[in-house]
Design an enzyme around this catalytic site. Sequence first.
Site, PDB file in Angstrom:
ATOM      1  CD  GLU A 163      -2.375   2.612  -3.353  1.00 27.87           C
ATOM      2  OE1 GLU A 163      -3.554   2.935  -3.553  1.00 27.87           O
ATOM      3  OE2 GLU A 163      -1.855   2.592  -2.224  1.00 27.87           O
ATOM      4  CG  ASP A 184      -1.867   1.115   1.304  1.00 25.85           C
ATOM      5  OD1 ASP A 184      -2.710   1.205   0.394  1.00 25.85           O
ATOM      6  OD2 ASP A 184      -1.788   1.917   2.247  1.00 25.85           O
TER       7      ASP A 184
END
Length: 624
Positions: free
Chosen positions: A364, A335
């Site tokens: 990400e 993330d």
Amino acid sequence: MKMKYLLTLLMSITILSFSHAKGKVSIDRVEPAFWWAGMVNPELQVLVHGENINDLDPSIAYEGVTLEQVIKVENPNYLFLNLKLSETVEPGKFPIQFKRKGKVVFTYDYELKARAKNSANRKGFSNEDVMYLITPDRFANAIPENDHVEGMYEDTDRSDNGKRHGGDLQGIIDNLDYLKGLGFTAIWICPVLESNQVDYSYHGYAITDYYKVDARYGSNEDYVRLVDEAKKRGIKIIMDQVENHAGLNHWWTKDLPTKDWYHSADKAVKPTTNHNRSSLADPYTTPSEKRAFSDGWFVDRMPDLNQSNPLMSKYLIQNSIWWVEYAGLGGIRQDTFSYPDPEFMSDWSRSIMEEYPNFNIVGEEWTSNPALIARWQVGKVNTNGYKCYMPSMMDFPNQEAFVKSLNVSPDESWQDSFGAAHGMLANDFLYVDPYNLVTFMDNHDMARIYDQVNQNYDLYQMAMVYLYTLRGIPQVYYGTEITLSYPENPGDHGGLRIDMPGGWEGDKVNAFTGEGLNEQQKNAQNLIKKLNQYRTKTTALQTGKLVHYYPKNETYVMFRFDEKTKVMTIFNKNADKTELKLDRFNETLKGAKSATDILTGKKYDLSSGVISIEGTSALMLELK
């Protein structure tokens, strides 16, 4: 059942204590709780937490294990033990003795486990796979009894999109056959580690214990069982991890090891990140701008972890490796990849890939600029000398560009509607390996693709055919296979993660069994199934060469091919049926005489030099 989970919670913490003249000494946490013999990296850092623990001096006597350094930080409740494990160290338990003035106060038994066979050679997800994304709280609730767990702040309330709804690990296990039947070979599951926040905890990205599955989902053992059950069906499990921030209720928060464990921990008002993703690559920016990006808190309930602290850095790297080894993961999704300290992310990705050379990690970096994504991939030569070791990244630019192409009207742009998609894909020269990017049309942070195209099923179908034609590793968000929709409020993330129909007892619509699905939903489900089945058996769509032609007259043509198969995909934005002349594509067609629509089985004769395609549609054709 509630008592069972309470006992599990209590039993997971072994407390050793001893009282002496200077006060009570105890151990309540040892992290990681165990490790493995035979790891590539011989270094192991063990965090020991307990009241006044640094008043004692630890020692180890076990062949192949050397206690190289004992680090006593400013907080007396922590010790960090740096161990070195020899190549020949044997699995087994050994005592760590904690002494005071040479006298043993108490002993903690630490274990080195034997590694699973071929663990170091484990294969991560690849462009042979098709990935399914699940928000676990919203997928399926198999054990309602764990909706409430003593000691956990939030219970369930399905009437509120911001509350927990009760999905759990068993719910995923129970529906693995559904996913296998659809043809998925990998599952990315949003974070399942403990997130014991006061509210808005369902999404899992505010972790409060990095070594423990949230009890409302199940246990660590349940997670391993999920991985094992998925493997039996040929499905890899990809763990969603978060190195940038923790949850405010993490057990560290009230007893930080060091003053710099969190960025700005001593400030009454925490600075929020400036979200300036380009700052790390910008040759004209200032050091303060870079710090404002990397050191600011993501939100006020998520403390920003200081990865430049070597103890924190080692803790996070080891935690990621621990989960790969312990659970047998098939990949990691990281993330907010660009937000942590960039040198740490370089060390993090390198350390994992050195331990598991055939593994895969996807990061990400939410930007429409492919240059910012490309700079993270392993092998990329950046002008500022920065090196990272990420095999894969999320392909946000192509998602945004193709959706733009679907939604733009011909009279809104000077170029063809598909100009945005074609132009973005042409940027692949920036990537070291564009075939290892994860591609998608929607995910847990954006409006569902059916809503992005204004609930136009023809455009939805075009989006999915593009996804399966594009190079890379396609990812489908749960419910996308039935055109799951939430058009009411695109800014409501809880609404974007609505419950999977059929995941709760009493649901009138059940995606898993097909009960209550309307004709369109069944068609969408069948579309995804056919695309999955064709892609997983067709190497041309996995590793084959990609060729595309400049869009013309609201049509866009792409080819994927290898020595075995040639696939031609045609996209038509015209409202009416279009006659597409084939002579423009002869250099790639190379004498192909016929074609079969992989979705309908319809045969096409190409000898006439023209192919008809219905208005607002896509054709995926296998050529002969």
